[in-house]
Design a protein around this motif. Structure first.
Motif, PDB file in Angstrom:
ATOM      1  N   LEU A  50       0.945  -1.306  -0.059  1.00  0.00           N
ATOM      2  CA  LEU A  50       0.138   0.092  -0.111  1.00  0.00           C
ATOM      3  C   LEU A  50       0.957   1.317  -0.170  1.00  0.00           C
ATOM      4  CD1 LEU A  50      -2.883  -1.161   2.768  1.00  0.00           C
ATOM      5  CD2 LEU A  50      -3.062  -1.056   0.116  1.00  0.00           C
ATOM      6  N   SER A  51       1.992   1.172   0.452  1.00  0.00           N
ATOM      7  CA  SER A  51       2.980   2.458   0.569  1.00  0.00           C
ATOM      8  C   SER A  51       3.632   2.615  -0.830  1.00  0.00           C
ATOM      9  CB  SER A  51       4.308   2.172   1.528  1.00  0.00           C
ATOM     10  OG  SER A  51       3.623   1.862   2.844  1.00  0.00           O
ATOM     11  N   LEU A  52       3.644   1.816  -1.590  1.00  0.00           N
ATOM     12  CA  LEU A  52       3.961   1.942  -3.018  1.00  0.00           C
ATOM     13  C   LEU A  52       3.497   3.312  -3.613  1.00  0.00           C
ATOM     14  CD1 LEU A  52       4.502  -1.571  -4.546  1.00  0.00           C
ATOM     15  CD2 LEU A  52       6.045  -0.291  -3.255  1.00  0.00           C
ATOM     16  N   THR A  53       2.123   3.335  -3.581  1.00  0.00           N
ATOM     17  CA  THR A  53       1.360   4.604  -4.157  1.00  0.00           C
ATOM     18  C   THR A  53       0.782   5.453  -2.810  1.00  0.00           C
ATOM     19  OG1 THR A  53      -0.697   3.386  -4.501  1.00  0.00           O
ATOM     20  CG2 THR A  53       0.803   3.464  -6.346  1.00  0.00           C
ATOM     21  N   LYS A  54       1.327   5.254  -1.637  1.00  0.00           N
ATOM     22  CA  LYS A  54       0.874   6.129  -0.528  1.00  0.00           C
ATOM     23  C   LYS A  54      -0.682   6.017  -0.399  1.00  0.00           C
ATOM     24  CE  LYS A  54       2.748  10.331   0.227  1.00  0.00           C
ATOM     25  NZ  LYS A  54       3.172  11.610  -0.002  1.00  0.00           N
ATOM     26  N   LEU A  55      -1.215   4.840  -0.333  1.00  0.00           N
ATOM     27  CA  LEU A  55      -2.411   4.438  -0.277  1.00  0.00           C
ATOM     28  C   LEU A  55      -2.850   4.272   1.215  1.00  0.00           C
ATOM     29  CD1 LEU A  55      -3.582   1.649  -2.835  1.00  0.00           C
ATOM     30  CD2 LEU A  55      -4.023   4.121  -3.041  1.00  0.00           C
ATOM     31  N   LEU A  56      -1.955   4.279   2.021  1.00  0.00           N
ATOM     32  CA  LEU A  56      -2.175   4.280   3.617  1.00  0.00           C
ATOM     33  C   LEU A  56      -2.577   5.654   4.163  1.00  0.00           C
ATOM     34  CD1 LEU A  56       0.916   2.241   4.832  1.00  0.00           C
ATOM     35  CD2 LEU A  56      -1.384   1.562   4.765  1.00  0.00           C
ATOM     36  N   GLU A  57      -3.891   5.831   4.815  1.00  0.00           N
ATOM     37  CA  GLU A  57      -4.144   6.995   5.344  1.00  0.00           C
ATOM     38  C   GLU A  57      -3.041   7.827   6.153  1.00  0.00           C
ATOM     39  OE1 GLU A  57      -7.999   9.146   7.382  1.00  0.00           O
ATOM     40  OE2 GLU A  57      -8.083   6.914   7.039  1.00  0.00           O
ATOM     41  N   SER A  58      -2.618   9.228   6.033  1.00  0.00           N
ATOM     42  CA  SER A  58      -1.628   9.929   6.620  1.00  0.00           C
ATOM     43  C   SER A  58      -2.233  11.090   7.232  1.00  0.00           C
ATOM     44  CB  SER A  58      -0.375   9.833   5.874  1.00  0.00           C
ATOM     45  OG  SER A  58       0.626  10.762   6.631  1.00  0.00           O
ATOM     46  N   PRO A  59      -2.265  11.378   8.488  1.00  0.00           N
ATOM     47  CA  PRO A  59      -1.985  10.141   9.509  1.00  0.00           C
ATOM     48  C   PRO A  59      -3.362   8.922   9.462  1.00  0.00           C
ATOM     49  CG  PRO A  59      -2.856  12.290  10.838  1.00  0.00           C
ATOM     50  CD  PRO A  59      -2.711  12.498   9.397  1.00  0.00           C
ATOM     51  N   PRO A  60      -3.167   7.971  10.324  1.00  0.00           N
ATOM     52  CA  PRO A  60      -2.285   7.573  11.239  1.00  0.00           C
ATOM     53  C   PRO A  60      -0.768   7.365  10.690  1.00  0.00           C
ATOM     54  CG  PRO A  60      -3.733   5.853  10.969  1.00  0.00           C
ATOM     55  CD  PRO A  60      -4.227   6.844  10.155  1.00  0.00           C
ATOM     56  N   ALA A  61      -0.617   6.677   9.272  1.00  0.00           N
ATOM     57  CA  ALA A  61       0.606   6.392   8.730  1.00  0.00           C
ATOM     58  C   ALA A  61       1.701   7.504   8.489  1.00  0.00           C
ATOM     59  CB  ALA A  61       0.363   5.667   7.485  1.00  0.00           C
ATOM     60  N   VAL A  62       2.860   7.234   8.965  1.00  0.00           N
ATOM     61  CA  VAL A  62       3.837   8.412   8.772  1.00  0.00           C
ATOM     62  C   VAL A  62       5.070   7.938   7.804  1.00  0.00           C
ATOM     63  CG1 VAL A  62       5.442   9.853   9.896  1.00  0.00           C
ATOM     64  CG2 VAL A  62       3.157   9.396  10.916  1.00  0.00           C
ATOM     65  N   TYR A  63       5.155   8.339   6.831  1.00  0.00           N
ATOM     66  CA  TYR A  63       6.415   8.074   5.990  1.00  0.00           C
ATOM     67  C   TYR A  63       7.533   8.468   6.519  1.00  0.00           C
ATOM     68  CZ  TYR A  63       2.762   6.179   2.983  1.00  0.00           C
ATOM     69  OH  TYR A  63       1.504   5.652   2.565  1.00  0.00           O
ATOM     70  N   LYS A  64       8.326   7.920   7.285  1.00  0.00           N
ATOM     71  CA  LYS A  64       9.547   8.597   8.019  1.00  0.00           C
ATOM     72  C   LYS A  64      10.665   8.934   7.374  1.00  0.00           C
ATOM     73  CE  LYS A  64       9.354   9.025  12.058  1.00  0.00           C
ATOM     74  NZ  LYS A  64       9.185  10.063  13.103  1.00  0.00           N
ATOM     75  N   LYS A  65      10.960   7.735   6.357  1.00  0.00           N
ATOM     76  CA  LYS A  65      12.310   7.645   5.661  1.00  0.00           C
ATOM     77  C   LYS A  65      12.168   6.774   4.499  1.00  0.00           C
ATOM     78  CE  LYS A  65      17.131   6.718   6.818  1.00  0.00           C
ATOM     79  NZ  LYS A  65      17.915   6.128   7.676  1.00  0.00           N
ATOM     80  N   GLY A  66      13.228   6.878   3.500  1.00  0.00           N
ATOM     81  CA  GLY A  66      13.294   6.089   2.295  1.00  0.00           C
ATOM     82  C   GLY A  66      12.483   6.840   0.944  1.00  0.00           C
ATOM     83  N   LYS A  67      12.917   6.097   0.009  1.00  0.00           N
ATOM     84  CA  LYS A  67      12.343   6.211  -1.241  1.00  0.00           C
ATOM     85  C   LYS A  67      11.679   5.116  -2.064  1.00  0.00           C
ATOM     86  CE  LYS A  67      16.024   9.672  -2.284  1.00  0.00           C
ATOM     87  NZ  LYS A  67      17.392   9.971  -3.337  1.00  0.00           N
ATOM     88  N   ILE A  68      10.761   5.530  -2.830  1.00  0.00           N
ATOM     89  CA  ILE A  68      10.038   4.672  -3.679  1.00  0.00           C
ATOM     90  C   ILE A  68      10.272   5.087  -5.038  1.00  0.00           C
ATOM     91  CG2 ILE A  68       8.077   3.324  -4.206  1.00  0.00           C
ATOM     92  CD1 ILE A  68       7.062   3.715  -1.331  1.00  0.00           C
TER      93      ILE A  68
END
Length: 280
Positions: A50-68
């Motif tokens: 789900l993170s590949l296209t940022k489908l996780l609702e933010s918040p509560p999800a937090v993309y802290k670090k990294g690259k896709i």
């Protein structure tokens, strides 16, 4: 390189603070390659998908670090509006419960037309494309299915419809998140054969999310093994299955039921031998 995930960290905000879900996940997918992410429930497979296209609702999800990186573009750096180009059009999803993905009050044809209108609004004869893609996923009685509602179709047929919807825009990457979990064994095999055929015919990349090592062999080119939000092993499918190097991978493979072992106790995973190898 089609997709490259680099050092991805994803946390979830809770009343108790931030809970890490992904801890430095890295893997890649080449063009026209099939890759399987394998792990138990809670290992971070679906969160990764789900993170590949940022489908996780933010918040509560937090993309802290990294690259896709998708064809060199960092999807994590894009806005929601910019991501619409990639969701469905470039990267499409098929989930494990087609009955919850399909709208029960609209016909299959209506929902296919809606998807076509969203991604190909200038196409003149949208129904022709919809019927063609239903045929492509092995649905013979396309006209009947077109007029049917989701509850009138079997689970396997619903899943074929979901695959058809995913293929409408000819994505370069198809993400299949536990696509056979809700199906019986015979239909599971048919759906996996369909994925393999589509991947070959369309030269499309496929990312298969599964907890079952039993369905990986013969489907994926490479395997990524995840445990507690980390990638613990990655490599060619045959090598990982027959020569696993990580104790968790070995334990997962040992848990796969085998023919001829009737009456024997199912193997369980000894987590005490695994946790010492992780960087938690």
């Amino acid at each position: 390189m089609l997709l490259q995930v680099e050092d991805l960290h994803v946390h979830f905000l809770t009343q108790s603070g931030e809970i890490p879900a992904l801890r430095g996940v890295s893997f890649s997918i080449e063009k026209a390659e099939s890759v399987a992410i394998v792990g138990e429930s809670g290992s971070g497979k679906s969160v990764t998908a789900l993170s590949l296209t940022k489908l996780l609702e933010s918040p509560p999800a937090v993309y802290k670090k990294g690259k896709i990186l998708y064809e060199g573009v960092d999807l994590l750096a894009l806005s929601q509006k910019e991501l619409r180009k990639y969701r469905g059009g470039e990267i499409a999803y098929v989930f494990q419960e087609p009955s919850t993905s399909l709208n029960p009050v609209y016909s299959i044809g209506f929902q296919l037309l809606e998807a076509i209108e969203l991604h190909q609004p200038h196409l003149k004869d949208k129904k022709v494309l919809g019927l063609e893609v239903l045929q492509k996923v092995g649905i013979v009685d396309c006209q009947r299915v077109w007029k049917s509602y989701p509850h009138e179709l079997s689970g396997g047929m619903q899943q074929r419809v979901m695959i058809a919807m995913a293929l409408l825009c000819k994505p370069k990457l198809l993400v299949a998140d536990e696509p056979t979990t809700a199906l019986d064994v015979t239909i599971q095999a048919q759906i996996l054969e369909l994925f393999a055929k589509i991947q070959k015919d369309l030269a499309m990349s496929v990312l298969l999310i599964t907890h079952n090592f039993g369905i990986v062999k013969g489907f994926s080119d490479r395997v990524v093994v995840m445990f507690r939000g980390q990638v613990v092993e990655e490599g060619p499918t045959e090598k990982v299955i027959y020569s696993p190097t990580h104790p968790y991978t070995k334990a997962l493979i040992d848990c796969v039921p085998r023919l001829g072992e009737k009456g024997k106790r199912l193997r369980a995973i000894d987590y005490s031998l695994i946790e010492s190898s992780l960087n938690l």
